[in-house]
Design a protein around this motif. Sequence first.
Motif, PDB file in Angstrom:
ATOM      1  N   UNK A  41       4.511  67.646 -91.063  1.00 27.66           N
ATOM      2  CA  UNK A  41       4.414  66.609 -90.044  1.00 27.66           C
ATOM      3  C   UNK A  41       5.771  66.367 -89.441  1.00 27.66           C
ATOM      4  N   UNK A  42       5.791  66.025 -88.196  1.00 21.99           N
ATOM      5  CA  UNK A  42       7.065  65.812 -87.514  1.00 21.99           C
ATOM      6  C   UNK A  42       7.413  64.335 -87.534  1.00 21.99           C
ATOM      7  N   UNK A  43       7.249  63.658 -86.434  1.00 24.19           N
ATOM      8  CA  UNK A  43       7.577  62.245 -86.431  1.00 24.19           C
ATOM      9  C   UNK A  43       6.336  61.391 -86.293  1.00 24.19           C
ATOM     10  N   UNK A  44       6.439  60.134 -86.707  1.00 21.66           N
ATOM     11  CA  UNK A  44       5.375  59.165 -86.507  1.00 21.66           C
ATOM     12  C   UNK A  44       5.927  58.021 -85.670  1.00 21.66           C
ATOM     13  N   UNK A  45       5.044  57.371 -84.931  1.00 22.01           N
ATOM     14  CA  UNK A  45       5.453  56.265 -84.077  1.00 22.01           C
ATOM     15  C   UNK A  45       4.957  54.945 -84.640  1.00 22.01           C
ATOM     16  N   UNK A  46       5.674  53.891 -84.283  1.00 21.22           N
ATOM     17  CA  UNK A  46       5.203  52.546 -84.604  1.00 21.22           C
ATOM     18  C   UNK A  46       5.876  51.586 -83.646  1.00 21.22           C
ATOM     19  N   UNK A  47       5.441  50.324 -83.667  1.00 20.13           N
ATOM     20  CA  UNK A  47       5.934  49.332 -82.715  1.00 20.13           C
ATOM     21  C   UNK A  47       6.532  48.154 -83.473  1.00 20.13           C
ATOM     22  N   UNK A  48       7.146  47.267 -82.733  1.00 22.22           N
ATOM     23  CA  UNK A  48       7.910  46.177 -83.336  1.00 22.22           C
ATOM     24  C   UNK A  48       7.041  45.318 -84.261  1.00 22.22           C
ATOM     25  N   UNK A  49       5.773  45.144 -83.907  1.00 21.36           N
ATOM     26  CA  UNK A  49       4.902  44.308 -84.734  1.00 21.36           C
ATOM     27  C   UNK A  49       4.804  44.814 -86.160  1.00 21.36           C
ATOM     28  N   UNK A  69      15.127  55.051 -88.031  1.00 15.81           N
ATOM     29  CA  UNK A  69      14.251  55.214 -86.870  1.00 15.81           C
ATOM     30  C   UNK A  69      15.053  55.289 -85.575  1.00 15.81           C
ATOM     31  N   UNK A  70      14.476  55.942 -84.593  1.00 16.13           N
ATOM     32  CA  UNK A  70      15.013  55.921 -83.229  1.00 16.13           C
ATOM     33  C   UNK A  70      14.146  54.985 -82.400  1.00 16.13           C
ATOM     34  N   UNK A  91       9.331  51.081 -78.561  1.00 18.71           N
ATOM     35  CA  UNK A  91       8.677  51.922 -79.552  1.00 18.71           C
ATOM     36  C   UNK A  91       9.687  52.483 -80.538  1.00 18.71           C
ATOM     37  N   UNK A  92       9.209  52.915 -81.691  1.00 19.63           N
ATOM     38  CA  UNK A  92      10.070  53.458 -82.739  1.00 19.63           C
ATOM     39  C   UNK A  92       9.487  54.775 -83.226  1.00 19.63           C
ATOM     40  N   UNK A  93      10.355  55.688 -83.613  1.00 20.75           N
ATOM     41  CA  UNK A  93       9.926  56.947 -84.199  1.00 20.75           C
ATOM     42  C   UNK A  93      10.738  57.250 -85.442  1.00 20.75           C
ATOM     43  N   UNK A  94      10.084  57.769 -86.460  1.00 19.52           N
ATOM     44  CA  UNK A  94      10.764  58.159 -87.692  1.00 19.52           C
ATOM     45  C   UNK A  94      10.123  59.449 -88.198  1.00 19.52           C
TER      46      UNK A  94
END
Length: 401
Positions: A41-49, A69-70, A91-94
């Motif tokens: 798996x590469x990166x996953x996204x998530x949000x501030x919440x 995270x970026x 948005x955030x990615x890790x």
Amino acid sequence: MKVVCVGGGPAGLYLSILLKLRDPSHDITVHERDREGSTYGWGVTYWRGLLDKLHEHDPESARAIEASSVRWNEGVAHVGDLTTRQPGDEGHGIGRHRLLEILAERARSLGVRLEFDYGIAARDLPAADLVVAADGVNSALRTRYAHHFGTRIDTGRNRYIWLGTSKVFDAFTFAFVETDHGWIWCYGYGFGPEASTCVVECAPETWTGLGLDGADEAEGLILLEKLFAGVLDGHPLIGRPSGGAGAQWLNFRTLTNRTWHRGNLVLIGDAAHTTHYSIGAGTTLALEDAMALAGALHEQPVLSQALFQYEQERRRALLSVQSAARHSARWYEDLPRYIQLPPQQMFALLGQRHSPLLPYVPPQLYYRIDRAATRSETLRRLKRWLGPKVARTVHARTSGE
């Protein structure tokens, strides 16, 4: 309580952390069939919440996740030779590997036993007060009792492949490329200082027309690199580490279950439900499942009551997310309906793809209504009122109710 988590993904690891934090006396083991560090798996996204919830439940792991995270706060759409950029929510990615590394390290520090390269046979459940099936969409534990769980899988029409690239995107990037066989597109987002995720999708006719159905992985990557040269800037696409004769093109499977628990066995994360990747919610939902299950086990002294509370809470929370995911997937399957719009309008409707009203209103009319609604509270209320009514009517007609 003795707890066994089958599956060492985000859901199983985070649940073990939260249970240990609430009661260090819990005896918890996480079994993962793959070797440690071998996750694909590469990166996953998530949000501030989600980040706020992580800080609330376990500040230590939340700080490590945030530091690794970026971030981005813009979206970019390339449609042929035209480009439009718009501001958006942060948005955030890790990297998935880094996320699992953080959670595994935290779990070990709290006394959780992690058993890697250790599969659990579905016919031989381990002795425990609670067994958690956190083994993903292909869950062996859920499959064994599929008749009880009432498992349903709906397969999407489009083909997609999950890739990495050394191109670092500074915004959430969409690129739509027209070919002689139809449109093909990608979603790209950074997850570290040197890499990004790049998901490629197209209609089945385009997939076969381009010859991707018969191409091996190397041939397929070369073709995709040429098609998306405008956004990759000379950077390569990267396939699965193990390689193989055939590229890993898939049809997305939306999985639901009539119930999520059976005796002392409970489903969590992708074993319980999936949502289309285009809304970037899979990891968030898995971690929120863990939060809800840990909370229910703490609040309810009787296991059956705790599992019932967990399932009811998460089902309610998932209703709007699952609806958004269905409409998002349909937007891409209906891409020809929107792709000829001016880029600014197309990108605006791309951002509105979760709307249950959009498929039933001419795109340009919807765009004008949406623009007007931003200036009128009355129109905003009408739009919010109509959307769910349209969705319920369509659901009733298609389900025969």
